[in-house]
Design an enzyme around this catalytic site. Structure first.
Site, mmCIF file in Angstrom:
data_model
loop_
_atom_site.group_PDB
_atom_site.id
_atom_site.type_symbol
_atom_site.label_atom_id
_atom_site.label_comp_id
_atom_site.label_asym_id
_atom_site.label_seq_id
_atom_site.Cartn_x
_atom_site.Cartn_y
_atom_site.Cartn_z
ATOM 1 N N ASP A 1 0.830 -1.231 -0.095
ATOM 2 C CA ASP A 1 -0.005 0.066 0.129
ATOM 3 C C ASP A 1 0.683 1.163 0.073
ATOM 4 O OD1 ASP A 1 -2.348 1.261 0.077
ATOM 5 O OD2 ASP A 1 -2.627 1.429 2.170
ATOM 6 N N THR B 1 -3.785 6.089 -4.254
ATOM 7 C CA THR B 1 -2.586 6.974 -3.630
ATOM 8 C C THR B 1 -1.182 6.780 -4.466
ATOM 9 O OG1 THR B 1 -2.441 5.030 -2.339
ATOM 10 C CG2 THR B 1 -3.602 6.730 -1.401
ATOM 11 N N THR B 2 -1.014 5.578 -4.737
ATOM 12 C CA THR B 2 0.423 5.439 -5.505
ATOM 13 C C THR B 2 0.250 6.367 -6.699
ATOM 14 O OG1 THR B 2 0.605 3.186 -4.446
ATOM 15 C CG2 THR B 2 2.053 3.776 -5.991
ATOM 16 N N ASP C 1 -9.884 -0.429 2.127
ATOM 17 C CA ASP C 1 -9.875 -0.015 0.508
ATOM 18 C C ASP C 1 -11.006 -0.478 -0.069
ATOM 19 O OD1 ASP C 1 -7.286 1.051 0.817
ATOM 20 O OD2 ASP C 1 -6.357 -0.327 -0.578
#
Ligand code: ADP
Ligand code: MG
Length: 536
Positions: A61, A94-95, A386
């Site tokens: 994550d 997010t990445t 998630d």
């Protein structure tokens, strides 16, 4: 070697032109992005994080990696903050946000080096962002049935956990989200209403969702029954205690009789409260704060099982599940405030006592996270979060986009075309922005072990050849092949993509603006800020 020389030469020119601040900020962004880009997509690698105490966390994550890293660079912190904000509002992507902004910044540094003013880049990026959002709307489709939603959630879990577990968590997340349809509340509703609790032992696949509040707690009096088939419940949003004597009201006690009288009066007061609950036919009493020791036997005699010291969020869940109003004072509880629970039980697991209170009204649930180690349970919890975040948001926004870099590739193509309608220098900025978007398919290809440039060329060609389905052609992250994402069921929710693009743009712009401010002091024509840069 040549690269190093090139870098040194660039650094020298940057120093002369006073771009050191921007160069450093971009370098910080790029190193952050490099730290997590290998986690992107289904074939993304896991990262092992080790803290000072030597405890390790293994995660895939991106935001967990960043939030755990101890970073001191202000720009890096700014970027971490935007990825956290992506996490808060969209729960995913997010990445993607971080690697997009690093790429946007890197491309803008090149423009600055070729003489383009940061404010022009900022302008171009804004225009490109708006155009990209418009385009997202035009290629989005609607996730009509549960199968499509299932695919969306499964895409968000790809690469994080194994196949079976991912299917299991997807079903649970969709069920949990379903329970919240029609509920009122803010953006965090799914976190507030779905409690997560870790219970040791069992396999991750034994994780389950129950229509109850489950928490590590025992009734205050072990003499009351361990199980109950249901009954009336009252929730006290305060304490069941006598008011303490105020300091000012201290009384000199020189007579034992006075003390006894006080105690009796206190006890009478407690008994009045318990009688009131008894009159209301309460079976189960939940108290947010304390319960006076003297009240414990009184409650038991009245046939009331009681629990104390609750988090407010748990009270709210219980209140929703059982239709009970939370009341601050016992005396104010009326018939209307009472709810009903359908069962209560206690179970001892691994030397911890767990209480489970079931209600029938829905609107709240508990996710029991199982797994052999705390680390595994943490990772299952993150994955469930998630999945639930995405499932919950799909209720109100069910438009979806192709995953696998298809969307970003399409946007890049569209933006390049669109840039020709803009004035010269902004055009360059829009092109830089378009190229930055391609970092997504490139990284996915790279992580799948394919050549990123070859893949991008094949992908762009495939998209432009096919007018109808073109935007939906992307990279299969497992095989690295270029295929139709609709047929593969690889979908990203539109809110994740929209947020990632806008969040990355805004963060890139704020970094560019730092530079712009310094530059502005000098006037755009003669940037000489040799004494403006803090070299630390
Ligand atoms: P993020 O933190 O940005 O969500 P992830 O590691 O979850 O990062 O990767 C998300 C990206 O991976 C999205 O672009 C998504 O479309 C893509 N993706 C997920 N599964 C697949 C797949 N099977 N094939 C291709 N791309 C995929
Ligand atoms: Mg993701």
């Amino acid at each position: 070697m040549a690269d190093v020389e090139h870098e040194v030469a660039l650094e020298d020119t940057d120093r002369i032109h006073g771009r050191t601040a921007l160069v450093r900020n971009v370098a910080a962004a790029v190193s952050l992005s490099n730290a997590i880009r290998s986690t992107l997509g289904p074939r993304g690698l896991d990262k092992m994080l080790v803290n000072d105490a030597g405890e390790a966390t293994v995660t895939n994550d991106g935001v967990t990696v960043l939030e755990t890293a101890r970073v001191e660079h202000p720009t890096a912190n700014l970027l971490i903050a935007s990825s956290s904000s992506q996490d808060k509002s969209a729960r995913d992507g997010t990445t993607t946000t971080v690697i997009l902004m690093a790429e946007m910044l890197q491309n803008s540094l090149e423009l600055v080096r070729s003489g383009v003013h940061p404010s022009l880049i900022i302008n171009g990026y804004r225009i490109a962002n708006e155009e990209a959002l418009r385009e997202l709307d035009s290629i989005a489709r609607i996730a009509t049935d549960k199968n499509m939603k299932r695919s969306v959630v499964r895409t968000s879990l790809q690469g994080k956990i194994d196949h079976l577990l991912s299917s299991h968590l997807t079903e649970l997340a969709l069920d949990a989200a379903e329970a919240l349809v029609g509920e009122e509340g803010g953006n965090d509703l799914e976190r507030l209403r779905i409690k997560r609790i870790q219970i040791s032992g069992g396999k991750a696949l034994d994780s389950e969702l129950v229509p109850a509040l489950v928490l590590a707690k025992t009734r205050i009096d072990r003499n009351t029954p361990r199980f109950s088939d249901g009954g009336n419940i009252a929730i006290l949003d305060g304490a069941l205690e006598n008011q303490k004597l105020e300091l000012e009201a201290q009384i000199e006690v020189n007579d034992l009789g006075v003390l006894k009288e006080f105690h009796e009066r206190d006890n009478n007061h407690l008994q009045d409260m318990v009688d009131h609950l008894h009159d209301l036919k309460i079976d189960l009493l939940i108290v947010r704060d304390g319960i006076a020791d003297d009240a414990v036997p009184m409650l038991s005699r009245a046939g009331i099982t009681a629990y104390r010291r609750f988090e407010r969020e748990d009270l709210e869940r219980l209140s929703r599940l059982t239709g009970t109003n939370m009341i601050r004072k016992v005396g104010r509880i009326t018939k209307e405030d009472i709810g009903s629970y359908s069962s209560r039980s206690e179970e001892n697991i691994g030397s911890v006592n767990y209480t489970k209170i079931e209600g029938t009204l829905g609107g709240a649930m508990t996710m029991i996270l199982r797994g052999s180690t705390p680390e595994l349970r943490d990772e299952v919890g993150r994955s469930f979060d998630d999945a639930l975040g995405v499932s919950y948001r799909l209720i109100t926004e069910n438009r979806i986009l192709p995953g696998g870099g298809a969307t970003q590739t399409h946007l890049a193509r569209k933006l390049r075309h669109f840039s020709t309608t803009q004035s010269g220098r902004e055009q360059m900025a829009i092109e830089a922005y378009a190229a930055a978007l391609e970092i997504v398919p490139r990284t996915l290809a790279e992580n799948a072990g394919h050549d990123p440039i070859d893949t991008l060329l094949t992908l762009s060609a495939a998209q432009s050849k096919n007018v109808e389905e073109g935007p939906w052609i992307g990279v299969n992250g497992n095989t690295g092949e270029v295929t139709n994402m609709y047929e593969e069921g690889i979908f990203d929710p539109i809110f994740v993509a929209r947020h990632a693009i806008t969040g990355a743009t805004e963060a890139a712009i704020s970094v560019l603006r730092i530079d712009d401010v310094l530059w502005a002091k000098q006037g755009p024509e003669t940037p000489d800020w040799s004494n403006q840069i803090d070299d630390n």
